[in-house]
Design a protein around this motif. Structure first.
Motif, PDB file in Angstrom:
ATOM      1  N   GLU A  78       9.770  49.779 -75.177  1.00 38.78           N
ATOM      2  CA  GLU A  78      10.250  51.013 -75.796  1.00 38.78           C
ATOM      3  C   GLU A  78       9.734  52.241 -75.057  1.00 38.78           C
ATOM      4  OE1 GLU A  78      12.032  51.402 -79.154  1.00 38.78           O
ATOM      5  OE2 GLU A  78      12.704  49.556 -78.239  1.00 38.78           O
ATOM      6  N   ASN A  79       8.469  52.195 -74.608  1.00 37.94           N
ATOM      7  CA  ASN A  79       7.836  53.380 -74.034  1.00 37.94           C
ATOM      8  C   ASN A  79       6.685  52.928 -73.134  1.00 37.94           C
ATOM      9  OD1 ASN A  79       7.037  55.971 -73.528  1.00 37.94           O
ATOM     10  ND2 ASN A  79       6.492  56.471 -75.643  1.00 37.94           N
ATOM     11  N   THR A  98       1.289  47.980 -79.196  1.00 34.76           N
ATOM     12  CA  THR A  98       0.976  48.805 -78.041  1.00 34.76           C
ATOM     13  C   THR A  98       0.073  47.962 -77.155  1.00 34.76           C
ATOM     14  OG1 THR A  98       1.165  50.846 -79.305  1.00 34.76           O
ATOM     15  CG2 THR A  98      -0.072  50.949 -77.228  1.00 34.76           C
ATOM     16  N   LYS A 117       4.571  50.452 -75.379  1.00 40.11           N
ATOM     17  CA  LYS A 117       4.976  50.049 -76.729  1.00 40.11           C
ATOM     18  C   LYS A 117       6.154  49.098 -76.540  1.00 40.11           C
ATOM     19  CE  LYS A 117       4.611  52.593 -80.288  1.00 40.11           C
ATOM     20  NZ  LYS A 117       4.711  53.629 -81.310  1.00 40.11           N
TER      21      LYS A 117
END
Length: 88
Positions: free
Chosen positions: A83-84, A54, A7
């Motif tokens: 972010e992730n 994503t 993400k």
């Protein structure tokens, strides 16, 4: 090897940026082998909205660096931050 999902937070350089158009330009800028599996939007402040795509990239492709570099060069993008990250 599998795929990696990341993400990524993409900040536009102004609240006046057309987010739908920016979304299209981000998809067009993707390096070969990468694909976007959906977008989210995050209200930041003062009318500024960040895009949170994503991105799916092959595990052997060197991570998300190529995607981050491609997104950074898109007109209207102020900053790009992962972010992730996780494996699929």
């Amino acid at each position: 090897m599998g795929d990696v999902a990341a993400k990524i937070k993409v900040m536009p350089n102004s609240p006046d940026v057309d987010l739908d158009d920016l979304q299209d330009r981000l998809e067009e800028s993707l390096p070969q082998g990468a694909k976007i599996r959906g977008f989210q939007r995050d209200d930041v402040a003062f009318g500024l909205v960040a895009l949170l795509p994503t991105v799916i990239v092959p595990d052997g492709a060197g991570g998300t660096e190529a995607v981050e570099e491609a997104f950074t060069e898109v007109d209207g993008v102020e900053s790009v931050a992962v972010e992730n990250v996780g494996r699929l």
